[in-house]
Design a protein around this motif. Structure first.
Motif, PDB file in Angstrom:
ATOM      1  N   LEU A   1      78.065  49.714 -33.988  1.00  0.00           N
ATOM      2  CA  LEU A   1      77.493  50.340 -32.703  1.00  0.00           C
ATOM      3  C   LEU A   1      77.633  51.896 -33.905  1.00  0.00           C
ATOM      4  O   LEU A   1      76.968  52.891 -32.948  1.00  0.00           O
TER       5      LEU A   1
ATOM      6  N   GLU B   1      74.246  52.581 -34.504  1.00  0.00           N
ATOM      7  CA  GLU B   1      73.533  52.933 -33.209  1.00  0.00           C
ATOM      8  C   GLU B   1      73.622  54.123 -32.764  1.00  0.00           C
ATOM      9  O   GLU B   1      72.752  55.039 -32.841  1.00  0.00           O
TER      10      GLU B   1
ATOM     11  N   LEU C   1      64.278  53.168 -24.783  1.00  0.00           N
ATOM     12  CA  LEU C   1      64.948  52.884 -26.359  1.00  0.00           C
ATOM     13  C   LEU C   1      66.435  52.433 -25.506  1.00  0.00           C
ATOM     14  O   LEU C   1      66.711  51.260 -25.359  1.00  0.00           O
ATOM     15  N   HIS C   2      66.507  53.010 -24.516  1.00  0.00           N
ATOM     16  CA  HIS C   2      67.858  52.599 -24.047  1.00  0.00           C
ATOM     17  C   HIS C   2      67.810  51.877 -22.836  1.00  0.00           C
ATOM     18  O   HIS C   2      68.481  50.824 -22.625  1.00  0.00           O
TER      19      HIS C   2
ATOM     20  N   ILE D   1      65.548  48.672 -23.078  1.00  0.00           N
ATOM     21  CA  ILE D   1      66.186  47.725 -24.314  1.00  0.00           C
ATOM     22  C   ILE D   1      66.856  47.675 -24.056  1.00  0.00           C
ATOM     23  O   ILE D   1      67.839  46.307 -24.533  1.00  0.00           O
ATOM     24  N   HIS D   2      67.910  48.540 -24.960  1.00  0.00           N
ATOM     25  CA  HIS D   2      69.204  48.270 -25.259  1.00  0.00           C
ATOM     26  C   HIS D   2      70.549  47.488 -24.180  1.00  0.00           C
ATOM     27  O   HIS D   2      70.785  46.838 -24.258  1.00  0.00           O
TER      28      HIS D   2
ATOM     29  N   ILE E   1      68.938  43.903 -23.686  1.00  0.00           N
ATOM     30  CA  ILE E   1      69.568  43.488 -23.919  1.00  0.00           C
ATOM     31  C   ILE E   1      71.053  42.850 -23.533  1.00  0.00           C
ATOM     32  O   ILE E   1      71.786  41.326 -23.768  1.00  0.00           O
ATOM     33  N   GLY E   2      72.164  44.588 -23.323  1.00  0.00           N
ATOM     34  CA  GLY E   2      73.252  44.180 -23.023  1.00  0.00           C
ATOM     35  C   GLY E   2      73.398  43.543 -21.800  1.00  0.00           C
ATOM     36  O   GLY E   2      74.616  42.198 -21.724  1.00  0.00           O
TER      37      GLY E   2
ATOM     38  N   TYR F   1      79.509  46.727 -26.350  1.00  0.00           N
ATOM     39  CA  TYR F   1      78.342  46.545 -27.034  1.00  0.00           C
ATOM     40  C   TYR F   1      77.325  48.149 -25.275  1.00  0.00           C
ATOM     41  O   TYR F   1      77.075  48.817 -25.543  1.00  0.00           O
ATOM     42  N   TRP F   2      78.170  46.796 -24.349  1.00  0.00           N
ATOM     43  CA  TRP F   2      78.096  48.122 -22.898  1.00  0.00           C
ATOM     44  C   TRP F   2      78.264  49.148 -22.800  1.00  0.00           C
ATOM     45  O   TRP F   2      77.729  49.764 -22.499  1.00  0.00           O
TER      46      TRP F   2
ATOM     47  N   LEU G   1      78.439  51.189 -25.142  1.00  0.00           N
ATOM     48  CA  LEU G   1      77.024  52.172 -25.782  1.00  0.00           C
ATOM     49  C   LEU G   1      75.990  51.833 -25.240  1.00  0.00           C
ATOM     50  O   LEU G   1      75.521  53.912 -25.096  1.00  0.00           O
ATOM     51  N   VAL G   2      75.343  51.103 -23.749  1.00  0.00           N
ATOM     52  CA  VAL G   2      74.980  51.510 -22.991  1.00  0.00           C
ATOM     53  C   VAL G   2      75.256  52.527 -22.350  1.00  0.00           C
ATOM     54  O   VAL G   2      74.227  53.471 -21.942  1.00  0.00           O
TER      55      VAL G   2
END
Length: 221
Positions: free
Chosen positions: A38, A41, A161-162, A164-165, A168-169, A199-200, A202-203
């Motif tokens: 993270l 990122e 880009l957000h 895409i992340h 993935i989440g 990770y979520w 971070l999104v």
């Protein structure tokens, strides 16, 4: 086979410790690893935010004009969606370690993933509107202020880009949901739950920064 033993992975299952102690170390290692990821990122998105700041200082009027062209209704709706998903993720994280709250955990994981899909659906509608208004850098771009195309170049890059992340989440949450639904012993104490939900987070945080940068310029007056 105990629940802790089933969750152990190499090299943690060969430490010669009790299953519970080995799992605790595995969880600490996984948490440390995701925080390192993270941090990388944050540096990556930080470079995007820095580029935005420099370009906005150079083209303040153009960025204000371009910002007024973004759809603040869609942006605000998506902000509400992600903030709600953050709440669901937090509840899932707290309830995951309690076997008697398995249904709550599964329900919150499902709600978080569903809200992520809702975000992508709203973003797709917004992208369709942007394309219809030709808000893509190029010859047919409707704004003539110098620097306006730079704003929308950053807009498409950063939001893409957000997205895409976020996708993935959603995949990570769907995997947790599927395995947790099939195996009652999968979620309690599993480091994968904490890793996926961090990770979520971070999104969510990235969008909290993107929203004011992309949707609020030029709307203060």
């Amino acid at each position: 086979m105990s629940g802790a033993e089933k969750l152990l992975r190499e090299p943690w299952d060969g430490l010669g410790l009790s299953d519970e102690r080995a799992l605790a170390r595995q969880r600490a290692g996984a948490t440390f690893g995701i925080w390192i990821f993270l941090a990388s990122e944050v540096l990556f998105f930080g470079a995007i935010f820095l580029a935005y700041a420099v370009m906005r200082l150079e083209h303040a009027a153009a960025f204000a004009a371009a910002g007024r062209e973004t759809n603040i209704v869609y942006g605000t709706l998506n902000s509400a969606i992600l903030l709600t998903s953050a709440l669901c993720a937090a509840v899932a994280s707290k309830s995951a370690d309690h076997r008697d709250l398995r249904r709550t955990t599964l329900g919150c994981l499902a709600a978080t993933a569903a809200l992520g899909l809702a975000f992508l659906a709203v973003k797709g509608l917004e992208y369709g509107e942007d394309l219809g208004k030709h808000l893509v850098p190029g010859d047919s771009f409707p704004l003539h202020e110098p620097g306006a195309q730079l704003f929308f170049a950053l807009y498409w890059f950063a939001t893409g880009l957000h997205g895409i992340h976020l996708s993935i989440g959603i995949g990570l949450l769907a995997r947790l949901l599927w395995k947790g639904w099939r195996d009652p012993e999968f979620l309690p104490g599993n480091p994968q739950v904490e890793v996926g939900l961090l990770y979520w987070g971070l999104v969510d945080i990235v969008w909290i920064f993107l929203f004011p940068l992309l949707y609020l310029p030029g709307r203060s007056g």
